[in-house]
Design a protein around this motif. Structure first.
Motif, PDB file in Angstrom:
ATOM      1  N   VAL A 224       0.852  -1.184   0.000  1.00 15.56           N
ATOM      2  CA  VAL A 224       0.000   0.000   0.000  1.00 15.56           C
ATOM      3  C   VAL A 224       0.892   1.240   0.000  1.00 15.56           C
ATOM      4  O   VAL A 224       2.056   1.195   0.422  1.00 15.56           O
ATOM      5  N   LYS A 225       0.325   2.360  -0.474  1.00 14.21           N
ATOM      6  CA  LYS A 225       1.051   3.622  -0.518  1.00 14.21           C
ATOM      7  C   LYS A 225       0.279   4.652   0.281  1.00 14.21           C
ATOM      8  O   LYS A 225      -0.910   4.872   0.064  1.00 14.21           O
ATOM      9  N   LEU A 226       0.983   5.288   1.224  1.00 17.67           N
ATOM     10  CA  LEU A 226       0.383   6.321   2.062  1.00 17.67           C
ATOM     11  C   LEU A 226       1.331   7.506   2.121  1.00 17.67           C
ATOM     12  O   LEU A 226       2.482   7.371   2.572  1.00 17.67           O
ATOM     13  N   ASN A 227       0.868   8.666   1.637  1.00 17.80           N
ATOM     14  CA  ASN A 227       1.677   9.896   1.684  1.00 17.80           C
ATOM     15  C   ASN A 227       3.085   9.693   1.106  1.00 17.80           C
ATOM     16  O   ASN A 227       4.097  10.015   1.745  1.00 17.80           O
ATOM     17  N   ASN A 228       3.130   9.105  -0.090  1.00 14.37           N
ATOM     18  CA  ASN A 228       4.395   8.893  -0.807  1.00 14.37           C
ATOM     19  C   ASN A 228       5.339   7.892  -0.144  1.00 14.37           C
ATOM     20  O   ASN A 228       6.522   7.833  -0.478  1.00 14.37           O
ATOM     21  N   GLN A 229       4.822   7.126   0.803  1.00  9.58           N
ATOM     22  CA  GLN A 229       5.616   6.076   1.447  1.00  9.58           C
ATOM     23  C   GLN A 229       4.921   4.736   1.234  1.00  9.58           C
ATOM     24  O   GLN A 229       3.693   4.636   1.368  1.00  9.58           O
ATOM     25  N   ALA A 260       4.900  -3.196   7.505  1.00 16.69           N
ATOM     26  CA  ALA A 260       6.268  -2.691   7.540  1.00 16.69           C
ATOM     27  C   ALA A 260       6.515  -1.689   6.424  1.00 16.69           C
ATOM     28  O   ALA A 260       5.990  -1.829   5.311  1.00 16.69           O
ATOM     29  N   ARG A 261       7.342  -0.700   6.722  1.00 20.36           N
ATOM     30  CA  ARG A 261       7.747   0.283   5.726  1.00 20.36           C
ATOM     31  C   ARG A 261       8.599  -0.377   4.657  1.00 20.36           C
ATOM     32  O   ARG A 261       9.443  -1.222   4.946  1.00 20.36           O
ATOM     33  N   VAL A 262       8.412  -0.002   3.417  1.00 13.24           N
ATOM     34  CA  VAL A 262       9.154  -0.549   2.286  1.00 13.24           C
ATOM     35  C   VAL A 262      10.079   0.534   1.754  1.00 13.24           C
ATOM     36  O   VAL A 262       9.648   1.670   1.545  1.00 13.24           O
ATOM     37  N   VAL A 263      11.361   0.196   1.518  1.00  8.11           N
ATOM     38  CA  VAL A 263      12.323   1.199   1.061  1.00  8.11           C
ATOM     39  C   VAL A 263      12.660   1.036  -0.420  1.00  8.11           C
ATOM     40  O   VAL A 263      13.716   1.449  -0.875  1.00  8.11           O
ATOM     41  N   TYR A 264      11.761   0.430  -1.164  1.00 11.37           N
ATOM     42  CA  TYR A 264      11.874   0.333  -2.615  1.00 11.37           C
ATOM     43  C   TYR A 264      10.481   0.539  -3.192  1.00 11.37           C
ATOM     44  O   TYR A 264       9.493   0.623  -2.449  1.00 11.37           O
ATOM     45  N   THR A 265      10.371   0.656  -4.497  1.00 12.60           N
ATOM     46  CA  THR A 265       9.064   0.853  -5.131  1.00 12.60           C
ATOM     47  C   THR A 265       8.526  -0.481  -5.634  1.00 12.60           C
ATOM     48  O   THR A 265       9.128  -1.085  -6.530  1.00 12.60           O
ATOM     49  N   PRO A 266       7.443  -0.967  -5.065  1.00 17.55           N
ATOM     50  CA  PRO A 266       6.884  -2.247  -5.519  1.00 17.55           C
ATOM     51  C   PRO A 266       6.236  -2.113  -6.896  1.00 17.55           C
ATOM     52  O   PRO A 266       5.856  -1.009  -7.317  1.00 17.55           O
ATOM     53  N   ASP A 267       6.118  -3.228  -7.590  1.00 15.18           N
ATOM     54  CA  ASP A 267       5.523  -3.217  -8.934  1.00 15.18           C
ATOM     55  C   ASP A 267       4.044  -2.855  -8.893  1.00 15.18           C
ATOM     56  O   ASP A 267       3.538  -2.137  -9.767  1.00 15.18           O
ATOM     57  N   THR A 268       3.334  -3.357  -7.898  1.00 12.93           N
ATOM     58  CA  THR A 268       1.907  -3.064  -7.764  1.00 12.93           C
ATOM     59  C   THR A 268       1.619  -2.649  -6.328  1.00 12.93           C
ATOM     60  O   THR A 268       2.254  -3.158  -5.391  1.00 12.93           O
ATOM     61  N   TYR A 269       0.674  -1.736  -6.166  1.00 14.40           N
ATOM     62  CA  TYR A 269       0.315  -1.274  -4.834  1.00 14.40           C
ATOM     63  C   TYR A 269      -1.057  -0.603  -4.883  1.00 14.40           C
ATOM     64  O   TYR A 269      -1.594  -0.304  -5.951  1.00 14.40           O
ATOM     65  N   ARG A 270      -1.595  -0.357  -3.680  1.00 10.00           N
ATOM     66  CA  ARG A 270      -2.896   0.294  -3.552  1.00 10.00           C
ATOM     67  C   ARG A 270      -2.729   1.574  -2.742  1.00 10.00           C
ATOM     68  O   ARG A 270      -2.092   1.573  -1.697  1.00 10.00           O
ATOM     69  N   GLU A 271      -3.290   2.676  -3.251  1.00 14.05           N
ATOM     70  CA  GLU A 271      -3.247   3.951  -2.520  1.00 14.05           C
ATOM     71  C   GLU A 271      -4.239   3.902  -1.363  1.00 14.05           C
ATOM     72  O   GLU A 271      -5.390   3.480  -1.532  1.00 14.05           O
ATOM     73  N   VAL A 272      -3.806   4.332  -0.162  1.00 15.17           N
ATOM     74  CA  VAL A 272      -4.669   4.324   1.007  1.00 15.17           C
ATOM     75  C   VAL A 272      -4.553   5.646   1.748  1.00 15.17           C
ATOM     76  O   VAL A 272      -3.648   6.450   1.494  1.00 15.17           O
ATOM     77  N   THR A 273      -5.459   5.858   2.685  1.00 12.45           N
ATOM     78  CA  THR A 273      -5.397   6.999   3.599  1.00 12.45           C
ATOM     79  C   THR A 273      -5.291   6.449   5.022  1.00 12.45           C
ATOM     80  O   THR A 273      -5.462   5.247   5.253  1.00 12.45           O
TER      81      THR A 273
END
Length: 285
Positions: A224-229, A260-273
């Motif tokens: 998941v992606k939250l606030n550019n993280q 857990a925080r991810v320190v790379y860009t995954p191929d697929t993800y979901r934007e969340v709040t």
């Protein structure tokens, strides 16, 4: 959301003092608590194997220094000597740090890769988590009870031939981040570890044969992606299965939830709040 720095992150001296304050607390705990720690070894293997697993020694980990990985193998060889053939008798507790001790140059440990404050770096004895990861995977396939376990709060590298589910391991840092489990059964267990040409290998054996086994699986995995993280989440579950009744499921148990925080860009993800996260997940953002 910006992550606040710990006081120990502002200066190396503060970090050193913080580490040793925690280590002294653990030494005091070892001296005065009433646990009986596993310490006896037996060369002869116990008759029944509960679980066997292996993990690759040298991996392609982004830009990770191969020298540190080869050093890690040397570190593993030293630590394995302290754990291999250990017996965990009824009512005894296995403590990784208590058995292995502090990794130092004097003992032969070299600079290996370790993860600190969200970054990979070189540290004496780095890489020993590969043993604790393997041990935890063996233990959760048994009736042994995990009493202390930590895992990294961030995911540093994309999957490369990953075999085990994300977050199914255990990290250690002498001595206040320990990996411990207790034998609350009437049987005796034994851990055997060794290195093959390409792998760290290990097995958990027992003095008795059980009429049940465990199957561990991953559920609800996603990025998941939250606030550019980016963050990675999943759940680890296990089924207790009747071995001689066509695999009938006797119990289903949630082992752990990971976020857990991810320190790379995954191929697929979901934007969340923030509203999409649980309170437990928000505390890790």
């Amino acid at each position: 959301m910006a992550r606040k720095k710990l006081l120990s992150q502002y200066h190396p001296v503060l970090y050193f003092l913080s580490v040793w304050e925690k280590r002294i607390r653990r030494y005091i705990w070892w001296k005065y608590n009433k646990e009986t720690y596993a310490s006896h070894k037996q060369k002869d293997k116990l008759p029944f194997r509960i679980k066997k697993h292996q993990s690759v020694l040298i991996r392609k980990l982004g830009d990770a220094d191969l020298v540190l990985q080869y050093n890690k193998v040397e570190n593993l060889k030293i630590a394995i000597q302290e754990i291999n053939s250990i017996l965990i008798k009824p009512a005894e507790t296995f403590s990784f740090c208590n058995l292995v001790g502090i990794p130092t140059k004097r003992k032969g440990y070299k600079l290996g890769m370790e993860l600190t404050f969200g970054e990979p770096r070189a540290g004496i004895g780095g890489g020993l988590c590969q043993i604790s990861n393997l041990l935890h995977w063996l233990v959760i396939h048994s009736p042994l009870t995990v009493t202390e376990r930590y895992h990294h709060s961030f995911d540093p590298f994309p999957d490369y031939n990953r075999v085990l589910p994300f977050g199914s391991g255990a990290t250690v840092f002498f001595n206040y981040r320990d990996y411990c489990f207790k034998n609350n059964t009437n049987a005796t267990f034994q851990i055997n570890l060794w290195l093959s040409e390409k792998c760290l290998e290990g097995e958990l054996r027992c003095s008795e044969e059980f009429d049940f086994a465990y199957h561990v699986e991953e559920r609800e995995h996603e990025f998941v992606k939250l606030n550019n993280q980016f963050y990675r989440k999943n759940e680890i579950w296990r089924n207790k299965i009747a071995k001689f009744k066509s695999g009938k499921i006797l119990e289903t148990e949630l082992v752990t939830k990971n976020f857990a925080r991810v320190v790379y860009t995954p191929d697929t993800y979901r934007e969340v709040t923030l509203a999409d996260l649980t309170e437990e997940q928000k505390a890790k953002v």
